[in-house]
Enzyme design. Sequence first.
Site, mmCIF file in Angstrom:
data_model
loop_
_atom_site.group_PDB
_atom_site.id
_atom_site.type_symbol
_atom_site.label_atom_id
_atom_site.label_comp_id
_atom_site.label_asym_id
_atom_site.label_seq_id
_atom_site.Cartn_x
_atom_site.Cartn_y
_atom_site.Cartn_z
ATOM 1 N N ARG A 33 0.823 -1.214 0.000
ATOM 2 C CA ARG A 33 0.000 0.000 0.000
ATOM 3 C C ARG A 33 0.855 1.261 0.000
ATOM 4 O O ARG A 33 0.421 2.308 -0.499
ATOM 5 C CB ARG A 33 -0.953 -0.008 1.202
ATOM 6 C CG ARG A 33 -2.060 1.056 1.126
ATOM 7 C CD ARG A 33 -3.102 0.840 2.207
ATOM 8 N NE ARG A 33 -4.233 1.747 2.076
ATOM 9 C CZ ARG A 33 -4.471 2.782 2.891
ATOM 10 N NH1 ARG A 33 -3.645 3.036 3.898
ATOM 11 N NH2 ARG A 33 -5.524 3.547 2.715
ATOM 12 N N ILE A 59 -7.553 7.268 -1.387
ATOM 13 C CA ILE A 59 -7.312 5.829 -1.393
ATOM 14 C C ILE A 59 -8.136 5.265 -0.248
ATOM 15 O O ILE A 59 -8.079 5.765 0.878
ATOM 16 C CB ILE A 59 -5.818 5.493 -1.242
ATOM 17 C CG1 ILE A 59 -5.594 3.969 -1.234
ATOM 18 C CG2 ILE A 59 -5.199 6.139 -0.019
ATOM 19 C CD1 ILE A 59 -4.117 3.569 -1.269
ATOM 20 N N SER A 60 -8.956 4.277 -0.528
ATOM 21 C CA SER A 60 -9.943 3.800 0.440
ATOM 22 C C SER A 60 -9.294 3.172 1.669
ATOM 23 O O SER A 60 -8.173 2.663 1.624
ATOM 24 C CB SER A 60 -10.877 2.773 -0.209
ATOM 25 O OG SER A 60 -11.675 3.368 -1.191
ATOM 26 N N GLN A 61 -10.035 3.218 2.754
ATOM 27 C CA GLN A 61 -9.648 2.539 3.987
ATOM 28 C C GLN A 61 -9.444 1.051 3.688
ATOM 29 O O GLN A 61 -10.279 0.421 3.037
ATOM 30 C CB GLN A 61 -10.762 2.740 5.006
ATOM 31 C CG GLN A 61 -10.559 2.081 6.342
ATOM 32 C CD GLN A 61 -11.798 2.223 7.223
ATOM 33 O OE1 GLN A 61 -12.815 2.776 6.794
ATOM 34 N NE2 GLN A 61 -11.721 1.729 8.437
#
Length: 219
Positions: A33, A59-61
């Site tokens: 990530r 950027i998503s959890q």
Amino acid sequence: MSVPSRKIRLIMELRQNGVSATPVLAAIERVPRDAFVSAPFSDQAYENTALPIGCGQTISQPLVVGLMTQALDLNDRHKVLEIGTGSGYQTAVLARLCRRVYTIERHGALLREAEARLTALGLHRTVVTREGDGGRGWPEQAPFERILVTAAALDIPKVLVAQLAIGGVMVLPVGKESGAQEVVRVRRTAEDALVTERLFPVRFVPLVDGLPPRDAPGA
């Protein structure tokens, strides 16, 4: 704390909060990530939090990525349509689990950055990208066994349902930008028949029609 330790801690947190599918956890563990976040946020790459990536997007959890990916119930034969490439992180997770990902992003700058990251990870052979209006889908490549939408629609988009294979699954957030949103799983059981399930509350940017103006930042 070292990056491997942070990653292990994140995987444990996801497992404790409902991401139980071993292939999904393995895919998340294999995707770095930190390669998808900008330098000012690199120390937060393995925190369970959404982070800004530019163009008003995030950027998503990781928990949301895990739960939505799990809801798709992917296998290595599936052809997947992703609406909203963003940083490319969710794309990379999908690419570890399916045959081919077709991903659409309306912000050209974000798409170019995502393409570079995916190429660096050797995933460009599995991922096909397009700059365009995600709300229109990718009709010339339809039908898709799975569709994932990473922006909130006001309702289930009929255009995307039409591109979903019979027996296919679409997972997307539904709701107003300023109101309650839920992730919904849609199963297309017949030509004109859908079964929907509400899964969990979320907060996503809205699914926007069209492309940004060419003189807009990040266009």
